[in-house]
Design an enzyme around this catalytic site. Structure first.
Site, mmCIF file in Angstrom:
data_model
loop_
_atom_site.group_PDB
_atom_site.id
_atom_site.type_symbol
_atom_site.label_atom_id
_atom_site.label_comp_id
_atom_site.label_asym_id
_atom_site.label_seq_id
_atom_site.Cartn_x
_atom_site.Cartn_y
_atom_site.Cartn_z
ATOM 1 N N GLY A 99 0.808 -1.218 0.000
ATOM 2 C CA GLY A 99 0.000 0.000 0.000
ATOM 3 C C GLY A 99 0.838 1.263 0.000
ATOM 4 O O GLY A 99 0.306 2.355 -0.138
ATOM 5 N N CYS A 100 2.142 1.111 0.141
ATOM 6 C CA CYS A 100 3.028 2.266 0.084
ATOM 7 C C CYS A 100 3.485 2.475 -1.360
ATOM 8 O O CYS A 100 3.821 1.513 -2.043
ATOM 9 C CB CYS A 100 4.269 2.052 0.959
ATOM 10 N N GLU A 101 3.500 3.712 -1.786
ATOM 11 C CA GLU A 101 3.983 4.047 -3.119
ATOM 12 C C GLU A 101 5.474 3.731 -3.216
ATOM 13 O O GLU A 101 5.955 3.229 -4.223
ATOM 14 C CB GLU A 101 3.733 5.533 -3.370
#
Length: 151
Positions: free
Chosen positions: A63-65
């Site tokens: 979910g982290c870019e």
């Protein structure tokens, strides 16, 4: 993500330095976004990097870019984390989360409200939607570790 195959030694999980806590105070006291951003970047520099062998896919926060890795250890009912990111701003945001959660009990972490925390620091509305999503994913991963009694 909750059970990486290789984890850092328990001796690496420890309370955070006073310098990190003070860095969060400087962010809270900064008067504008540019000053807060600079302080977040400096906070990220204070976090020790993870050794390359611990930057594993199964420790990555989804979910982290940017790439971000999170490890957890429980000692005497308190939760300790090691984390790193390949992006400086994300590493600083990780530092903010660690200052809020490092060494806390399960109950304290499960009651932690990341939105309220970032409101207090004057950061709400300043981060891009993708950064906000990544930050939320990191906060959720920190809480998830408190629910995984096997770690």
């Amino acid at each position: 993500m909750l059970n990486p195959s290789t984890a850092p030694s328990p001796q690496l999980f420890s309370p955070l330095s006073d310098e990190l806590v003070e860095a969060v105070n400087l962010i809270e006291q900064a008067n504008n976004w540019q000053d807060k951003y600079r302080q977040i970047m400096l906070l990220g520099k204070l976090l020790p990097p993870l050794a390359p062998e611990f930057k594993q896919a199964d420790a990555q926060v989804k979910g982290c870019e940017s790439q971000a890795w999170l490890y957890h250890y429980t000692l005497n009912g308190r939760h300790f984390y090691l984390a790193d990111s390949d992006a400086r701003i994300v590493k600083g945001l990780i530092g903010l989360l660690l200052v809020a959660c490092q060494g806390k009990t399960t109950e304290q972490i499960q009651q932690f409200d990341v939105k309220q925390y970032f409101d207090r620091l004057g950061l709400s509305g300043q981060l891009s939607p993708s950064r906000t999503n990544g930050l939320t994913a990191l906060a959720q991963a920190i809480v998830a570790y408190t629910q995984d009694v096997g770690t």
